[in-house]
Scaffold this active site. Structure first.
Site, mmCIF file in Angstrom:
data_model
loop_
_atom_site.group_PDB
_atom_site.id
_atom_site.type_symbol
_atom_site.label_atom_id
_atom_site.label_comp_id
_atom_site.label_asym_id
_atom_site.label_seq_id
_atom_site.Cartn_x
_atom_site.Cartn_y
_atom_site.Cartn_z
ATOM 1 N N GLU A 1 0.828 -1.215 0.000
ATOM 2 C CA GLU A 1 0.000 0.000 0.000
ATOM 3 C C GLU A 1 0.865 1.269 0.000
ATOM 4 O O GLU A 1 0.418 2.341 0.412
ATOM 5 C CB GLU A 1 -0.960 -0.043 1.195
ATOM 6 N N SER B 1 -6.406 -4.020 1.381
ATOM 7 C CA SER B 1 -6.713 -3.671 -0.014
ATOM 8 C C SER B 1 -7.431 -4.798 -0.758
ATOM 9 O O SER B 1 -7.422 -4.847 -1.973
ATOM 10 C CB SER B 1 -5.443 -3.310 -0.799
ATOM 11 N N TYR C 1 -9.232 0.257 -6.239
ATOM 12 C CA TYR C 1 -8.138 1.027 -6.848
ATOM 13 C C TYR C 1 -8.147 1.127 -8.361
ATOM 14 O O TYR C 1 -7.563 2.049 -8.913
ATOM 15 C CB TYR C 1 -6.785 0.449 -6.411
ATOM 16 N N ARG D 1 -10.173 3.127 12.245
ATOM 17 C CA ARG D 1 -11.441 3.080 11.507
ATOM 18 C C ARG D 1 -12.027 1.697 11.719
ATOM 19 O O ARG D 1 -11.327 0.700 11.576
ATOM 20 C CB ARG D 1 -11.216 3.328 10.013
ATOM 21 N N ASP E 1 -14.730 -1.084 10.650
ATOM 22 C CA ASP E 1 -15.576 -1.477 9.515
ATOM 23 C C ASP E 1 -16.546 -2.572 9.941
ATOM 24 O O ASP E 1 -16.131 -3.597 10.489
ATOM 25 C CB ASP E 1 -14.712 -1.991 8.359
ATOM 26 N N GLU F 1 -13.541 -5.496 10.465
ATOM 27 C CA GLU F 1 -12.116 -5.297 10.755
ATOM 28 C C GLU F 1 -11.867 -3.880 11.266
ATOM 29 O O GLU F 1 -12.712 -3.000 11.131
ATOM 30 C CB GLU F 1 -11.275 -5.548 9.498
ATOM 31 N N ASN G 1 -8.884 -0.744 10.983
ATOM 32 C CA ASN G 1 -7.673 -0.246 10.332
ATOM 33 C C ASN G 1 -7.089 0.789 11.268
ATOM 34 O O ASN G 1 -7.727 1.797 11.570
ATOM 35 C CB ASN G 1 -8.024 0.400 8.994
ATOM 36 N N GLY H 1 -6.651 5.021 5.461
ATOM 37 C CA GLY H 1 -6.358 5.991 4.399
ATOM 38 C C GLY H 1 -6.594 7.405 4.919
ATOM 39 O O GLY H 1 -7.539 7.653 5.663
#
Ligand code: ADP
Ligand code: MG
Length: 372
Positions: free
Chosen positions: A16, A191, A264, A304, A306, A320, A322, A326
């Site tokens: 990433e 990702s 992406y 974050r 999810d 999950e 993070n 991002g």
């Protein structure tokens, strides 16, 4: 007042890397210059550290133009150097007050870099070693979240040796306990790399084999007919108070699922909706789960969270966390805070202050047992 010197450490050796460059450009652009002095340090794909020049500070491009004609600092630069020396050399001799890591995935988000900061006794933004490592391991994260009584999707965790020896039994178990479709994913992924939606027994082996290319542990999960709901969580500036949770956002993939292509490669791969259309009761439930996940996984600074919202049963599930999500100006984490009344620049200020406060708290702990 003296400005706080923030070393923004970005890039890194993970898959990433490019996303991290875009996140870092945005962080550097938005850090409050009246409070902070910024020292950009890029880590290239070979793991070499570079002091970025002034162009990184003034860049208005979407990502940072790094790694050309910049002084290079290898890690370790000098086998005799202490770790402290290595980290501060990475940030040039002028040193700094805190590191803001902007690296996603392996090495940057999984506790490895955080371990280096701990050894060097420098302050840094975001989750510590423990939460970073746990957040990266979808299997361990789910076990802790489930043990806290929070809802997780039923799953099986496969280890490489066991898989090679018992393929037939594992397929039979997956079929019986989870059914098809199911999701197969490397435990330490990001990702959506190596993630497969498996629709029938015939496709199961190939998906598991592919997932094992990326990790030695693979999760097989029941497929949820899901709306994907995300929330931004921030450590409470009042130490000890419950974490703060943003309004919810929703990712609506225009593909079979939120795959690598959708994330992406396809400009219209997904619609990002802020706020997510939820009833007040649904929002309250989602926020409650996100707050508890943050605390359960010992997160600090930011994460974050999810979730899946089952379209059929109306149940939420943890998917999950993070721990370094991002951070571009269009990324969900800062956007959801903006929509909750916390502008990007103020969010960055809070994150730096939280990192410094944690460092002070840890510094005050007794380390030498002679002092007890
Ligand atoms: N159990 C599941 N049920 C439904 N969709 C899933 C499930 N697991 C993963 N997905 C889909 O795959 C995507 C990527 O999986 P995720 O576990 O979030 O991995 P990553 O860390 O790569 O984002 C999710 O955003 C979702 O679209
Ligand atoms: Mg995901």
């Amino acid at each position: 007042m003296k400005k706080i010197r923030v070393a923004v450490l970005y890039g890194g050796r993970s898959g990433e890397h490019e996303v991290a460059l875009r996140s870092a450009a945005s962080v550097i652009r938005n850090l409050d210059r009246s409070k902070f002095e910024i020292l950009p340090i890029g880590i290239d794909k070979n793991g070499k550290w570079h002091q970025a020049g002034p162009e990184a500070l003034t860049s208005d491009s979407a990502s940072l133009p790094i790694f050309r004609n910049l002084p290079e600092v290898s890690l370790p630069a000098n086998p005799d150097a202490s770790v402290t020396g290595v980290v501060s050399q990475g940030a040039s001799a002028s040193s700094f007050d805190i590191i803001f890591p902007v690296m996603h995935g392996t090495n940057g988000e999984d506790g490895a870099a955080q371990g280096l900061f701990e050894l060097a006794e420098v302050a840094y933004v975001g989750c510590g070693v423990l939460a970073s490592a746990v957040g990266m391991d979808k299997d361990v994260a789910k076990r802790l979240v489930a043990a806290a009584g929070l809802p997780v999707v039923p799953s099986l965790c496969l280890r490489k040796g066991e898989w090679s020896a018992k393929k037939k039994e594992i397929l039979a178990r997956a079929e019986k306990e989870l059914g098809f479709p199911c999701f197969v994913k490397p435990v330490n992924s990001g990702s959506s790399v190596g993630v497969h939606k498996v629709k029938s027994a015939a496709d199961f082996n190939a998906a598991v084999e592919d997932a094992f290319r990326f990790d030695v542990k693979v999760l097989v999960e029941k497929a949820i007919p899901a709306r994907e709901i995300e929330l931004s969580v921030l450590e409470n500036p009042k130490y000890g108070e419950p974490p703060l949770v943003s309004i919810a956002g929703e990712v609506n993939a225009n593909h079979e699922f939120y795959s690598y292509e959708a994330k992406y490669l396809d400009d219209n791969g997904a619609e990002l909706l802020i706020p997510a259309h939820l009833t007040p009761a649904q929002l309250a439930r989602a926020q409650e789960i996100a707050r508890n996940v943050f605390t359960t996984l010992e997160c600090e600074g930011l994460a974050r969270c999810d979730l899946f919202l089952d379209k059929v049963t109306g149940e939420f599930y943890f998917n999950e966390v993070n721990t370094l999500p991002g951070f571009t100006s269009i990324s969900m984490y800062p956007k959801m805070w903006e929509a909750s009344g916390l502008p990007y620049a103020e969010l960055l200020t809070k994150l730096v202050e939280l990192g410094i406060a944690r460092h002070e708290r840890k510094k005050a702990l007794v380390r030498d047992f002679k002092d007890i």
